[in-house]
Design a protein around this motif. Structure first.
Motif, mmCIF file in Angstrom:
data_model
loop_
_atom_site.group_PDB
_atom_site.id
_atom_site.type_symbol
_atom_site.label_atom_id
_atom_site.label_comp_id
_atom_site.label_asym_id
_atom_site.label_seq_id
_atom_site.Cartn_x
_atom_site.Cartn_y
_atom_site.Cartn_z
ATOM 1 N N HIS A 210 -14.033 4.721 12.318
ATOM 2 C CA HIS A 210 -13.892 5.867 11.420
ATOM 3 C C HIS A 210 -12.443 6.339 11.329
ATOM 4 C CE1 HIS A 210 -18.227 6.093 11.135
ATOM 5 N NE2 HIS A 210 -18.323 6.128 12.459
ATOM 6 N N GLN A 211 -11.654 6.059 12.362
ATOM 7 C CA GLN A 211 -10.261 6.491 12.361
ATOM 8 C C GLN A 211 -9.388 5.612 11.460
ATOM 9 O OE1 GLN A 211 -12.131 5.705 14.911
ATOM 10 N NE2 GLN A 211 -12.344 7.490 16.246
ATOM 11 N N GLY B 66 -0.696 3.717 13.896
ATOM 12 C CA GLY B 66 -0.961 4.746 14.904
ATOM 13 C C GLY B 66 -0.199 6.025 14.641
ATOM 14 N N ALA B 67 1.079 5.884 14.267
ATOM 15 C CA ALA B 67 1.880 7.078 13.955
ATOM 16 C C ALA B 67 1.411 7.739 12.667
ATOM 17 C CB ALA B 67 3.353 6.686 13.836
ATOM 18 N N GLY C 268 -5.307 8.234 16.386
ATOM 19 C CA GLY C 268 -4.236 7.282 16.105
ATOM 20 C C GLY C 268 -4.215 6.101 17.049
ATOM 21 N N VAL C 269 -4.621 6.322 18.316
ATOM 22 C CA VAL C 269 -4.640 5.224 19.285
ATOM 23 C C VAL C 269 -5.646 4.162 18.863
ATOM 24 C CG1 VAL C 269 -5.116 4.595 21.679
ATOM 25 C CG2 VAL C 269 -3.888 6.718 21.165
ATOM 26 N N LEU C 270 -6.852 4.593 18.532
ATOM 27 C CA LEU C 270 -7.897 3.646 18.131
ATOM 28 C C LEU C 270 -7.560 3.001 16.788
ATOM 29 C CD1 LEU C 270 -10.592 2.498 19.067
ATOM 30 C CD2 LEU C 270 -11.739 4.285 17.780
ATOM 31 N N ALA C 271 -7.013 3.765 15.846
ATOM 32 C CA ALA C 271 -6.628 3.207 14.550
ATOM 33 C C ALA C 271 -5.535 2.156 14.713
ATOM 34 C CB ALA C 271 -6.146 4.325 13.622
#
Length: 477
Positions: free
Chosen positions: A359-360, A404-405, A413-416
């Protein structure tokens, strides 16, 4: 067997040698033994050909390659709750997705087959136009061609005998070490060769045949670079940085596995060096490629070619063998429109489906990835044809930082970033199948048969081999 070997190396060293030659060798040995049995039984209708040998090797490499490019030793477990707990920033529900067979197969299916369609339009450019070597593919082709001669069977027997000899030695040595290992950092696997003080800084000998074998395969430049990096980091930099505890990070007794302490310096200094080197090579290859294409197509200077090519050889100057290979390669090639339709179709599916898995990872992130995907695919295939080394992981790290940024830490952002890395790395690692395309070109194997073999191998690697071996090694449900 190859999937097990690749998974073991992926979870330990992270360095995977090319298995093309081994797959071609064992494929010839086992099938030749089977056909001889059929021949004596009177059931053999057609002889075993080098084209079939190449197709078998292609299928094996495609299946076992999933074990490495699937991210089982990197981003898939980096999303887990266990890893997230090691960092306070990522330890929230937005950045956690525990491994599960269902979503893993769906994710890998999309990006794996997308990578296969990326290979198709690059085959003619890299193999015929630029005449790149693709060392592993070329070596495999010459080996297979030599097998299917009157003297080839004798050569194959000698090579399989040598392979079995060193395999048995390595297996028995590992079994012997097991008797002297009572736990972690115990026995031959953690032998304090340089003393206990050096052992505290991770300088010890582990008597691992795996690392010895990888070192024998890698060039001296790689081995010396790794040795120099180990001495500079674990011998000098990390002890000096550790002495700054309490000043450079608080509290002083912070766990060494925390990213707020020494572990943060270890990871980000290493990633910065890898990323800087990878970005330099990316810009260099892209610049040389664009400049050479400009000279060829805009200036119409027929004498200017890429540094790795000798130009497109006129047909009347080509050898008879090269003419036959080129003729078959072009006659039975996969239509470009098929590759484009397949690529665009899977791209639309991934843009629709991946946001439901992660979802991210928003749909417009994926669109941006696909905008830059052709450039990265071209550069990675180009570099792999020169050096036999894929830079997919380096390009993937670019996706971690950018996506992530863009997403932001507060919005997963970490998972994306990890999902974007996995998407890029897995898709680009599929370009290693250009090696088998080169082998198919040199053995007169049908390009369409090679593509079908890659599809079958990828499907088997995803649905059967990789996850079963991972479950065996890791024990996850």
């Amino acid at each position: 067997m190859f999937t097990f070997i690749v998974m073991k190396l992926n979870l330990t060293t992270g360095i995977i040698p090319s298995l093309n030659v081994s797959a071609g060798l064992l494929g010839f040995f086992f099938v030749k033994t089977w056909t001889k049995f059929l021949e004596k039984s009177g059931l053999l209708r057609q002889p075993f050909t080098r084209q079939e040998n190449t197709v078998i090797q292609t299928c094996v490499v495609a299946a076992s390659g999933i074990a490495f490019s699937g991210g089982f030793g990197s981003y898939l477990f980096g999303m887990s709750e266990k890893i997230a707990k090691q960092s306070t920033e990522a330890d929230d529900a937005q950045n956690i997705k525990n491994p599960a067979v269902g979503w893993m197969i769906g994710f890998l299916f999309i990006v794996s087959f997308l990578g296969l369609f990326s290979v198709v339009p690059l085959r003619k450019i890299m193999i015929l136009d630029f005449k790149l070597i693709y060392p592993s593919g070329t070596a495999t082709a010459y080996l297979i061609n030599s097998f299917h001669t009157p003297q080839g069977a004798k050569l194959a027997k000698k090579q399989v005998r040598a392979l079995g000899k060193f395999f048995s030695f390595s297996f028995l040595w590992g079994f012997f070490q097991w008797f002297f290992t009572a736990g972690d950092y115990c026995g031959f696997s953690s032998f304090p060769t340089f003393g206990l003080k050096a052992f505290e800084n991770r300088f010890y000998f582990d008597f691992s045949a795996t690392y010895v074998g990888v070192g024998m395969i890698c060039p001296h430049l790689i081995n010396v670079s790794l040795l120099l990096g180990a001495i500079l980091s674990w011998g000098i930099m990390w002890p000096l940085i550790y002495n700054q505890r309490g000043h450079w990070w608080q509290p002083a007794d912070l766990s060494q596995s925390s990213l707020h302490g020494l572990q943060g310096y270890r990871i980000f200094i290493g990633i910065a060096m890898i990323l800087g080197d990878g970005l330099y090579n990316f810009i260099k290859v892209l610049g040389i490629t664009l400049f050479s294409l400009y000279r060829q197509f805009c200036v119409k200077d027929q004498g200017s070619v890429l540094p790795v090519a000798s130009g497109v050889t006129p047909k009347n100057l080509m050898s008879y063998d090269d003419q036959r290979r080129t003729q078959l390669f072009l006659k039975d090639e996969i239509p470009p429109c098929f590759a484009v339709v397949g690529y665009v179709g899977i791209a639309i599916i991934s843009t629709t489906v991946l946001p439901h898995i992660f979802h991210q990872l928003k749909w417009y992130y994926i669109v941006v990835i696909y905008v830059f995907a052709p450039t990265m695919a071209f550069c990675n295939a180009y570099g792999c044809g020169l050096t036999d080394w894929s830079l997919a992981s380096t390009y993937g790290k670019l996706a971690i930082f950018t996506i992530g940024a863009w997403a932001g830490a507060s919005h997963g952002g970490v998972l994306a970033g990890l999902a974007a890395w996995g998407h890029d790395e897995h898709r680009l690692n599929r370009l290693d199948l250009m090696q088998t395309s080169k082998a198919g070109y040199l053995t007169l194997a049908s390009p369409r048969s090679m593509f079908v073999s890659q599809v079958i191998g990828t499907k088997n690697g995803l649905c059967h081999f990789a996850l079963c071996v991972l479950a065996l090694l890791q024990g996850f449900p």
